[in-house]
Each structure stands twice: as structure tokens, then as C-alpha cells.
Design an enzyme around this catalytic site. Structure first.
Site, PDB file in Angstrom:
ATOM      1  N   HIS A   1       0.836  -1.201   0.000  1.00  0.00           N
ATOM      2  CA  HIS A   1       0.000   0.000   0.000  1.00  0.00           C
ATOM      3  C   HIS A   1       0.877   1.260   0.000  1.00  0.00           C
ATOM      4  CE1 HIS A   1      -3.153   2.828   1.524  1.00  0.00           C
ATOM      5  NE2 HIS A   1      -2.108   3.342   2.156  1.00  0.00           N
ATOM      6  N   GLU A   2       1.874   1.299   0.898  1.00  0.00           N
ATOM      7  CA  GLU A   2       2.758   2.476   0.963  1.00  0.00           C
ATOM      8  C   GLU A   2       3.469   2.702  -0.368  1.00  0.00           C
ATOM      9  OE1 GLU A   2       2.858   4.673   3.315  1.00  0.00           O
ATOM     10  OE2 GLU A   2       1.376   3.496   4.420  1.00  0.00           O
TER      11      GLU A   2
ATOM     12  N   HIS B   1       1.530   4.585  -2.848  1.00  0.00           N
ATOM     13  CA  HIS B   1       1.612   6.048  -2.766  1.00  0.00           C
ATOM     14  C   HIS B   1       2.796   6.554  -3.588  1.00  0.00           C
ATOM     15  CE1 HIS B   1      -1.570   6.778   0.028  1.00  0.00           C
ATOM     16  NE2 HIS B   1      -1.049   6.043   0.990  1.00  0.00           N
TER      17      HIS B   1
ATOM     18  N   GLU C   1      -5.744   7.146  -0.912  1.00  0.00           N
ATOM     19  CA  GLU C   1      -5.688   5.915  -0.111  1.00  0.00           C
ATOM     20  C   GLU C   1      -6.288   4.744  -0.878  1.00  0.00           C
ATOM     21  OE1 GLU C   1      -3.984   5.510   2.579  1.00  0.00           O
ATOM     22  OE2 GLU C   1      -3.452   7.643   2.522  1.00  0.00           O
TER      23      GLU C   1
HETATM   24 ZN   LIG Z   1      -1.894   5.330   2.767  1.00  0.00          ZN
END
Ligand SMILES: [Zn+2]
Length: 442
Positions: free
Chosen positions: A297-298, A301, A378
Site C-alpha cells: 500500500h505504501e 503512494h 488511499e
Molecule cells: Zn496510505
């Protein structure tokens, strides 16, 4: 006091109160949800049992009540300060303090530094009861506070000193640029703050963050291997993986990556790692694979350039703010409205009045949209993790973190839209499900 000056103060106060009442309304809506929702959502049954659900509710209610009281205190104080023209009083006191240090009152930059120090200390003291209550009563009661009194005092003093060390030179230079004036001063001011922000962002992870927390490299092992493999698979410029001792401060868990240009570091809170608590006889944190899900997930970004997009947005906004400042700050009425005698128009006061007070409605609307944008980011990062085949790991990590952090899962729609920079747990899980189904179809 002329009618127009009173009108300015009244308008500033009116907007503050409208915003306060709106947020109070949202808090009451959410409070009602805490109190009336007794059923655990289907998606969360594997994570929450009756007991942990009840704990999360009580924690939510406590936080909500605290917020309502704190915000009332803050709006009441703002009203008293504006009504009594205390900003001028603070400026006048700063001139006296400066005079006692042999600084003449017409050395505006130095007097402004005294003023900023005075205001920072005032805010620090005036907010201290709430800081203390929040950490040592509220968080303590729910088992999250890990700070000792000694750690707290050191931490507070460090951050106070550091914030002055960083802001005073920046503000001094900004005032100097505005004093020089000229047609282009808005552009110079903007360029200067841009460079200053980029420098701060660059040195933050290696210079500033270590002043507050201990960072140790993640030891060799399967987790480290897994992270390195994931990074090299995506060509992520990984320099080092650190564990930060977040657990000295609080038991809430997290992970992030930092470094603006070039090599980046990944930071894991030690609370994110799986650990058995002897005392409470529970296991907290995530397995190695779940942590990889969080990191996927990171890295989402990073892959979607969310940081650069946010920086561009910030820069455009700064340019707009400074342009508005350039147009408005010469109006003497803004200063006399705060109690300043005619002819005395310190630049720092102009900055505060225009950027924080006059433009407050604009700031609130902008913050509403950036919060919505952040939720979109997100979802994109979650989708990225799904596309890397981490849907199960991310989902179960989110559930475990939600449980460890006692996140109450049900939120009022308006409340969520106004406050939440992250989509709620239920929305994220639902999105992971649909996204996984879409991936399978393709
Ligand atoms: Zn995040």
C-alpha cells in the site's frame, strides 16, 4: 472604535462560530452513532468480538466528548482574545520585552521574533491542560499511553524549542522579503517558502525525526528479505528499512516511507510487528506477510506519485494565499480592528490576520477538498497493493491494526467526509473486495 473595524472583528468571529457549530453538529451526529449502534458489521466479525467492539465504542465516546469540550474552550478563548484586542496587547508587550533587551521598537523583524516566541509560549501553556489530559487520562485509560512523565517533559520541551528554531528564521526572512517590497515580492516570497519547505522535507527524516525517536535498522531475516524483494521488484529506490520505537510514545501502529529525492527509507513502527503481550495475554501487530501487504500500500503512494501531487497542490495554494495577502495587507483597517493605533502595521500581524483570519473560510473549504483527495489517494494505494496480489494480506493487516488501535468501525457519512483523511475500514475492505473481483475478471 469605528463601525467598520468592529464589523471586521464581528465577521471573523462569526465565521469561527459557524465553523465551530458545524463541527459540534458533526460530533453530536457521530456521538449518537457510538451510542446507538450495537451490532458488529458482518465484515468485521472475524476481527471484533463483543468485548473489543464495546471497548472501541467507549474509546470513541470518550474521544468525542473530549473533542467537544476542547473545541469549545478554543473558540471561547479566540473570542475573548479578539474581543479584548489581546493581539495588540501581546505586540505591545513584545515591544517592551525587546526594549529591555536593548532592541529598539522600530527593528520590526526582531520585535516580531519576540512576539512569535511570546505567542508560541502562550499557546503551549494555554493548551497544556488538554495535552496532559489527552495523554495521561484519556489514552492512559484505554491502554495506549506509553509515555512516562520524564519522557513527556523532555519531548515537549524539545518540540517547543525545535519549532522556534525552525519558524523564527523562516518568518524573519519572509518579513524581510515583504519589507523590501517591489512589484514581484509575492513571487519572491513564494519561491522562498517553496525552497524552505523542500529543505525541511528533505532533512526531516535524517535530521529532525531522530531527535525525537530512536531509529534502528530492521535486522536481517525473512521480513527484511521480503521488503527488499518487493522494493526491487518495483524498482523502488530503497536505502534502508528502519524500525522506530513508536511504542515509547503510544501503542498506535503505523508505517511510512520518507525521502523526497533519490533513495528512500521505509520506516516501520515497532508496534506494527507481531508481539505477544505477556501481561494482557494477547498478540498484537501483524505477521510478516501482512506487513508486506501494508508496504505494498505504501509503495502504491510512491508509484502513483501522491507526494509530488500533494506538493504541487500545496505550492499552487501558497501562491494564491500570498497573492491574496499582497492585495489585502495594506488595508489599515485590518490592523486598527485588532486594536493597533493608526500607522502601526507590523507585517507579521498582517500575515496572521489575512492568512489565518480573513482567509479562514477559504482554508476550511480547501481542507474539505484536500481531505477528500487524500481518501482518493488511499483507495489508489490499496488498489495498487491488490494489483501486486496482496489483497488478503492487506485486508487482514487492516483488520488487525483496526483492532489494535481500537478503531470504532462505524462512522456518520458527513462526519467522515469532513474529517477523515483515510476511508473508513469498512469502505477499504469493500473496495479491496470489488477491486480483487475486477482483477480476476481481467
Ligand atoms: Zn496510505
Amino acid at each position: 472604535m469605528k463601525f467598520d473595524e468592529d464589523l471586521i472583528v464581528l465577521l471573523i468571529l462569526l465565521f469561527s462560530w459557524v465553523e465551530y457549530l458545524w463541527e459540534l453538529y458533526l460530533s453530536l451526529r457521530q456521538l449518537k452513532i457510538y451510542k446507538t449502534n450495537n451490532t458488529i458489521p458482518e465484515d468485521l466479525k472475524e476481527m471484533l468480538n463483543e468485548e473489543s467492539f464495546k471497548k472501541a465504542r467507549v474509546y470513541g465516546i470518550d474521544k468525542s466528548r473530549f473533542k467537544i469540550i476542547k473545541e469549545f474552550y478554543s473558540i471561547a478563548l479566540t473570542s475573548v482574545i479578539l474581543y479584548n484586542r489581546w493581539i495588540y496587547v501581546a505586540w505591545h508587550k513584545s515591544e517592551n520585552i525587546a526594549a529591555s533587551l536593548n532592541i529598539s521598537p522600530d527593528r520590526e523583524i526582531l520585535v516580531s521574533c519576540v512576539f512569535m516566541t511570546f505567542v508560541t509560549l502562550f499557546n503551549f501553556v494555554i493548551n497544556m491542560p488538554f495535552t496532559l489530559y489527552s495523554i495521561f487520562v484519556l489514552e492512559q485509560k484505554h491502554g495506549f499511553n506509553k509515555q512516562t512523565a520524564g519522557f513527556f517533559i523532555k519531548d515537549q520541551i524539545k518540540s517547543l524549542v525545535l519549532s522556534l528554531v525552525i519558524t523564527l528564521p523562516i518568518i524573519s526572512i519572509a518579513i524581510y522579503i515583504i519589507m523590501l517590497g517591489g512589484n514581484m515580492f509575492v513571487v519572491w516570497l513564494w519561491l522562498f517558502t517553496t525552497v524552505a519547505t523542500l529543505i525541511l522535507l528533505t532533512i526531516y527524516p535524517s535530521v529532525i525525526a531522530p531527535l525525537f525517536d530512536k531509529f534502528v535498522p530492521l535486522p536481517d531475516g525473512s521480513l527484511r528479505k521480503g521488503i527488499e524483494n518487493l522494493a526491487s521488484r518495483l524498482n523502488f529506490p530503497l536505502s534502508q528499512v528502519y524500525i522506530v520505537e513508536g511504542s515509547k510514545r503510544s501503542a498506535h501502529s503505523n508505517a511510512y516511507f520518507s525521502g523526497l529525492f533519490g533513495a528512500k527509507r521505509i520506516v516501520l513502527f515497532d508496534t506494527l510487528l507481531e508481539k505477544y503481550d505477556e501481561e494482557k495475554r494477547v498478540t498484537t501487530g501483524c505477521t510478516d506477510n501482512e506487513i508486506l501487504g501494508v508496504l505494498a500500500h505504501e509503495l502504491g503512494h510512491w508509484s502513483c506519485s501522491h507526494i509530488y501531487k500533494s506538493i504541487v497542490l500545496t505550492e499552487v495554494n501558497l501562491l494564491l494565499l500570498f497573492t491574496a495577502f499582497g492585495l489585502l495587507f495594506k488595508y489599515s483597517m485590518l490592523y486598527t480592528a485588532l486594536g493597533f493605533p493608526a500607522g502601526q502595521e507590523p507585517i507579521i500581524i498582517g500575515l496572521i490576520v489575512v492568512l489565518q483570519m480573513i482567509l479562514a473560510p477559504y482554508n476550511s473549504i480547501l481542507s474539505f477538498f484536500t481531505t477528500a483527495l487524500s481518501r482518493k489517494f488511499e483507495f489508489e494505494a490499496d488498489n495498487f497493493a491488490v494489483s501486486l496480489s496482496y489483497p488478503r494480506e492487506l485486508r487482514s493487516a487492516l483488520l488487525k491494526l483496526g483492532k489494535d488501535n481500537l478503531d470504532y468501525p462505524i462512522y456518520d457519512k458527513l462526519y467522515s467526509a469532513w474529517y477523515h483523511s483515510h476511508p473508513t475500514l469498512l469502505h477499504r475492505i469493500e473496495n479491496i473486495r470489488t477491486q480483487t473481483a475486477n482483477e480476476k475478471k481481467e
